[in-house]
Design a protein around this motif. Structure first.
Motif, PDB file in Angstrom:
ATOM      1  N   SER A   1      10.982  -6.407   1.711  1.00 46.54           N
ATOM      2  CA  SER A   1      11.034  -5.350   0.694  1.00 46.54           C
ATOM      3  C   SER A   1      11.475  -3.893   1.574  1.00 46.54           C
ATOM      4  O   SER A   1      11.184  -3.698   2.544  1.00 46.54           O
TER       5      SER A   1
ATOM      6  N   THR B   1      14.722  -6.324  -1.059  1.00 46.65           N
ATOM      7  CA  THR B   1      14.078  -5.991  -2.680  1.00 46.65           C
ATOM      8  C   THR B   1      13.577  -4.495  -2.782  1.00 46.65           C
ATOM      9  O   THR B   1      13.354  -3.785  -1.731  1.00 46.65           O
ATOM     10  N   LYS B   2      13.227  -4.199  -4.016  1.00 43.92           N
ATOM     11  CA  LYS B   2      12.466  -2.975  -4.476  1.00 43.92           C
ATOM     12  C   LYS B   2      13.730  -1.658  -4.116  1.00 43.92           C
ATOM     13  O   LYS B   2      13.047  -0.670  -3.604  1.00 43.92           O
TER      14      LYS B   2
ATOM     15  N   GLN C   1      13.097   1.611  -5.415  1.00 47.95           N
ATOM     16  CA  GLN C   1      11.665   2.345  -4.784  1.00 47.95           C
ATOM     17  C   GLN C   1      12.101   3.344  -3.537  1.00 47.95           C
ATOM     18  O   GLN C   1      11.595   3.773  -2.948  1.00 47.95           O
TER      19      GLN C   1
ATOM     20  N   SER D   1      17.287  -4.680  -6.960  1.00 44.96           N
ATOM     21  CA  SER D   1      16.069  -4.467  -7.443  1.00 44.96           C
ATOM     22  C   SER D   1      15.919  -5.360  -8.765  1.00 44.96           C
ATOM     23  O   SER D   1      16.849  -5.629  -9.436  1.00 44.96           O
ATOM     24  N   SER D   2      14.665  -5.929  -8.801  1.00 41.95           N
ATOM     25  CA  SER D   2      14.307  -7.286  -9.807  1.00 41.95           C
ATOM     26  C   SER D   2      14.203  -6.393 -11.163  1.00 41.95           C
ATOM     27  O   SER D   2      14.278  -6.874 -12.230  1.00 41.95           O
TER      28      SER D   2
ATOM     29  N   GLY E   1       8.181  -9.620  -3.271  1.00 39.52           N
ATOM     30  CA  GLY E   1       9.148  -9.436  -4.742  1.00 39.52           C
ATOM     31  C   GLY E   1       9.787 -10.905  -4.851  1.00 39.52           C
ATOM     32  O   GLY E   1      10.360 -10.907  -5.643  1.00 39.52           O
ATOM     33  N   LYS E   2       9.283 -11.876  -4.441  1.00 36.83           N
ATOM     34  CA  LYS E   2       9.881 -13.205  -4.667  1.00 36.83           C
ATOM     35  C   LYS E   2       9.584 -13.890  -5.961  1.00 36.83           C
ATOM     36  O   LYS E   2      10.434 -14.188  -6.697  1.00 36.83           O
TER      37      LYS E   2
ATOM     38  N   THR F   1       8.614 -11.968  -8.669  1.00 34.99           N
ATOM     39  CA  THR F   1       9.267 -11.038  -9.611  1.00 34.99           C
ATOM     40  C   THR F   1      10.830 -11.172  -9.694  1.00 34.99           C
ATOM     41  O   THR F   1      11.188 -11.249 -10.736  1.00 34.99           O
ATOM     42  N   LEU F   2      11.484 -11.777  -8.722  1.00 37.17           N
ATOM     43  CA  LEU F   2      12.974 -11.814  -8.607  1.00 37.17           C
ATOM     44  C   LEU F   2      13.022 -13.221  -9.444  1.00 37.17           C
ATOM     45  O   LEU F   2      14.148 -13.200 -10.228  1.00 37.17           O
TER      46      LEU F   2
ATOM     47  N   THR G   1       2.844 -12.320 -11.186  1.00 36.17           N
ATOM     48  CA  THR G   1       3.186 -11.416  -9.892  1.00 36.17           C
ATOM     49  C   THR G   1       1.889 -10.597 -10.034  1.00 36.17           C
ATOM     50  O   THR G   1       1.118 -10.277 -10.956  1.00 36.17           O
TER      51      THR G   1
ATOM     52  N   GLY H   1       1.697  -6.963   0.438  1.00 33.17           N
ATOM     53  CA  GLY H   1       1.534  -7.663  -0.591  1.00 33.17           C
ATOM     54  C   GLY H   1       0.390  -8.458  -0.846  1.00 33.17           C
ATOM     55  O   GLY H   1      -0.634  -8.577   0.136  1.00 33.17           O
TER      56      GLY H   1
END
Length: 352
Positions: A114, A143-144, A147, A173-174, A202-203, A205-206, A218, A228
């Protein structure tokens, strides 16, 4: 006729397709498998258990297996694992010297980090080494993206590029969907990908974003350190709307090497090229004249951290090899002691 092609089957084995399934989920000794039409709860045959000698023999998510189906009960008995096109293997967590297959028959290893202060280029480097060693193509997913600022994203990509030479790096970004289309350009129909990384990157969420609804639970991350919280507890393969497959894996706190020797040259091609440019072929890269490694370290062409990591991973691979060889010797000795005892017992019994 079972539609194995929807699961990525390429018909490369001399086996009756009616008796083939793909492993979707592994939970301890329980398996869920599919033949493209029906899902089955599967277990290992007694013969399989008796003949297996290594953790590598057992089915992993993504494996093709030959099964005996009990269709009415939606159950199946796993008779054997078909040869793998690829296998992502790490040293099992803990003190034991055992391999652990994270996923099998994957085309792409998505290395997920992330864009917060959990970004760790050394861990990414390690994942890339194992991905190349597995036979899969590595792709780094940051990811993210929603943010992070543009400057933070650029800085992160620049840092990752130093260790991911020739490896695609995607910032996504998911939540907004930014970058997902580019990701899916790699994960096309019939291909299998696996998401690999720590907890909270974020796996899951993706997976939910790609599938289009929530298939994975999640949890958020702790605000104080961006670490996490563990969500996924087992490995599972999901069918995507475009006909590809994606495996979600639990977050790995440790990513110890099982092998990786053959992938060092690809992962560290920058260092290997410099080594070949040294004046002497047996250069130890210390005080020898004409050493390109020392020259590159002096000019900043090669970072101290990158070279230190290269040496560390070489030592780690050599250490694991020695442990594995020692374990193999002990197991061989134990096997022959057992055979000798059985022969002696058999002789005594016949002599009565």
């Amino acid at each position: 006729m079972h539609n194995l092609e929807t699961l990525g089957w390429k018909n490369e084995f001399n086996v009756d397709q009616e008796n083939v399934a793909r492993i979707l989920t592994v939970q301890k000794n329980s398996f869920r498998a599919s033949d493209g039409e029906l899902d089955y709860q599967a277990h290992l045959s007694g013969r399989f258990l008796n003949e297996s000698t290594s953790p590598l023999d057992f089915p992993a998510v993504g494996d093709w297996v030959e099964v005996q189906k009990l269709s009415e009960e939606r159950k199946a008995v796993i008779k054997r694992v078909l040869p793998r096109a690829s296998q992502f293997v790490r040293q099992a967590a803990g003190e034991r010297t055992d391999p652990q297959i994270v996923a099998a028959n994957i085309d792409i290893a998505f290395i997920v980090n992330s864009l917060n202060h959990d970004l760790n280029v050394r861990r990414i480097e390690r994942y890339i080494l194992l991905a190349y060693d597995s036979g899969a193509m590595p792709i780094v997913l940051l990811t993210k993206k929603d943010q992070a600022s543009e400057d933070e994203i650029e800085e992160a990509i620049s840092s990752v590029k130093e260790v991911a030479i020739g490896v695609p790096i995607l910032a996504i970004s998911s939540l907004t969907g930014d970058g997902i289309e580019e990701l899916m350009n790699h994960l096309t129909t019939g291909k299998t990908g696996a998401l690999l990384g720590s907890s909270g990157v974020g796996k899951s969420t993706l997976i939910n974003a790609i599938v289009g609804y929530e298939v994975q639970e999640t949890k958020g991350i702790r605000e104080d350190d961006s670490k996490g919280r563990h969500t996924t507890t087992h490995r599972e393969m999901f069918m995507l709307p475009n006909g590809a497959m994606l495996i979600d894996t639990p977050g790995m706190r440790e990513i110890q090497l099982w092998d990786g020797e053959s992938a060092m040259e690809t992962t560290f091609q920058d260092v290997e090229v410099l080594e070949k440019e040294c004046r002497f072929s047996d250069c130890a890269h210390k005080t020898e004249p004409g050493c390109r490694i020392q020259e590159a370290l002096g000019t900043g062409e090669l970072s101290e951290e990158r070279y230190a990591s290269y040496l560390k991973l070489q030592r780690e691979i050599a250490f694991e090899k020695r442990k594995q060889n020692q374990k193999a010797k002990l197991e061989e000795k134990s096997k022959w002691k057992k055979i000798s005892k059985q022969q002696k017992d058999s002789y005594k019994y016949r002599a009565r």
